[in-house]
Design a protein around this motif. Structure first.
Motif, PDB file in Angstrom:
ATOM      1  N   ALA A  70       0.914  -1.151  -0.044  1.00 33.82           N
ATOM      2  CA  ALA A  70       0.022   0.149   0.192  1.00 33.82           C
ATOM      3  C   ALA A  70       0.740   1.270   0.071  1.00 33.82           C
ATOM      4  O   ALA A  70       0.734   2.327  -0.892  1.00 33.82           O
ATOM      5  CB  ALA A  70      -0.923  -0.030   1.217  1.00 33.82           C
ATOM      6  N   THR A  74       0.700   4.216  -2.802  1.00 33.68           N
ATOM      7  CA  THR A  74       0.048   5.629  -2.277  1.00 33.68           C
ATOM      8  C   THR A  74       1.284   6.703  -2.786  1.00 33.68           C
ATOM      9  O   THR A  74       0.781   7.829  -2.946  1.00 33.68           O
ATOM     10  CB  THR A  74      -0.293   5.697  -0.848  1.00 33.68           C
ATOM     11  OG1 THR A  74       0.825   5.185   0.029  1.00 33.68           O
ATOM     12  CG2 THR A  74      -1.676   4.842  -0.649  1.00 33.68           C
ATOM     13  N   VAL A 104      -5.941   6.773   3.186  1.00 31.52           N
ATOM     14  CA  VAL A 104      -5.210   5.582   3.086  1.00 31.52           C
ATOM     15  C   VAL A 104      -3.509   5.942   3.710  1.00 31.52           C
ATOM     16  O   VAL A 104      -3.175   5.098   4.545  1.00 31.52           O
ATOM     17  CB  VAL A 104      -5.067   5.076   1.693  1.00 31.52           C
ATOM     18  CG1 VAL A 104      -3.738   3.922   1.388  1.00 31.52           C
ATOM     19  CG2 VAL A 104      -6.181   4.872   0.822  1.00 31.52           C
TER      20      VAL A 104
END
Length: 364
Positions: A70, A74, A104
């Protein structure tokens, strides 16, 4: 009250975008490091899965791998936003996506912090898992002909040699289990019969240990059998002499190994958190500064950048109100009767009077 407000001219916005671009790629590399760290820790745990009773500790590498991927995604998006922030025609397309990006990024920071906490909090669970798993591994050491346990002997032997340990707590754990398969016992021998009859479970118990417990650094040849019998060996005292076996139990050896791994991840993960927080703050300043300049219809003019448009308390209340609206949990609008019950009673009384006047008078 605006939180962390700063003035930005065109030159400062360009420098902020350039610095954030470099910082975002540093965060991409940090995310790769976190992912690789999770893969390595997961691999080490899977290698010893046969001597663990449960897999609760696997939550730490699992979170590291998910957060690492992740973080890579991002922060790659952040680098693209930095490039488009210098173009007034391309930046508006990121306005809606940035809301999800901030959510996020904040979640990544929280999960990384949770990994640091879990690395220390799960030590007790890891110890209990190893205690039960090693106890079962030693008990099934002899089952080389049982499906599902064929490689248990090899696993335990390699474990004891690699970590220079013996038994669960110490070498005496081997005295309490039958670790020699019945296929290799001569039941016509008086010694074997006596040993089998000497306990209620009819097990062949020895005051000996497998060869993998022997310490090659000892100057004396390995003594595997009759370890409690001082007369069985020359110049030997079971209670006072240091044996030529590994003294440390495998449970403590594995706990030290895994906790060293997890403790070493702490500083690294904290460094990644600092980088990720820096990216988040810089992105927020860049977003508000660029949007402020665009709102003034002067892309090259001065603007203000800030972290929060209002105070922390007001921002939390606004977010709560928006969530309630989205989830449709806000209260229904009050009716006229709820607002003014006296007016409702008066209207009801007027209706009753009208009904009486409209009804015919009975004939006398």
């Amino acid at each position: 009250m605006v939180l962390l407000k700063m003035k930005f001219n065109q030159q400062r916005r360009v420098r902020l975008a350039q610095g954030l671009w470099l910082l975002s790629w540093l965060a991409v590399m940090s995310g790769t490091f976190v992912f690789c760290l999770g893969v390595y820790l997961k691999t080490e745990l899977v290698r010893r899965a046969e001597v663990m009773d449960n897999s609760e500790i696997h939550v730490v590498p699992n979170i590291l791998m998910i957060v690492g991927l992740a973080s890579i995604g991002t922060n790659w998006v952040a680098s693209r936003v930095c490039q488009d922030s210098l173009d007034a025609s391309r930046f508006p397309r990121w306005k809606v996506l940035l809301l999800a990006w901030f959510a996020v990024a904040a979640l990544i920071c929280c999960l990384l912090l949770a990994v640091v906490v879990l690395s220390y909090a799960l030590q007790g669970r890891l110890e209990e898992s190893l205690k039960v798993g090693l106890r079962n591994g030693i008990r099934f050491y002899k089952d080389t002909d049982v499906p599902g346990r064929c490689f248990q002997k090899e696993t335990i032997d390699r474990l004891q040699m690699e970590f220079r340990c013996c038994g669960n707590n110490n070498f005496k754990d081997w005295f309490e289990v039958q670790w020699v398969n019945n296929r290799y016992l001569d039941f016509t021998s008086k010694d074997v019969k006596d040993r089998v009859r000497s306990n209620v479970d009819s097990r062949y118990l020895l005051d000996g240990v497998p060869f993998s417990c022997c310490n090659p650094a000892s100057p004396r040849p390995c003594l595997q059998y009759h370890l409690t019998d001082n007369n069985a060996h020359y110049s030997y005292d079971f209670h006072s002499e240091e044996l030529n076996l590994y003294n440390r139990g495998c449970r403590q050896a594995l706990i030290d190994y895994y906790m060293d791994l997890m403790n070493s991840t702490g500083p690294g993960v904290l460094s990644v958190i600092l980088i990720q927080v820096s990216v988040l703050l810089s992105m927020r300043f860049l977003q508000t500064a660029v949007e402020g300049a665009m709102a003034l219809e002067s892309p090259e003019g001065d603007s203000e950048g800030y972290f929060l448009e209002k105070g922390v308390k007001e921002t939390i209340e606004d977010l709560k109100a928006k969530v309630l609206v989205i989830l449709k949990l806000d209260q229904a609008e009050p009716t006229a009767a709820d607002v003014c019950p006296e007016a409702a009673e008066a209207e009801k009384g007027g209706n009753n009077t009208a009904e009486k006047d409209a009804s015919p008078t009975p004939a006398s």
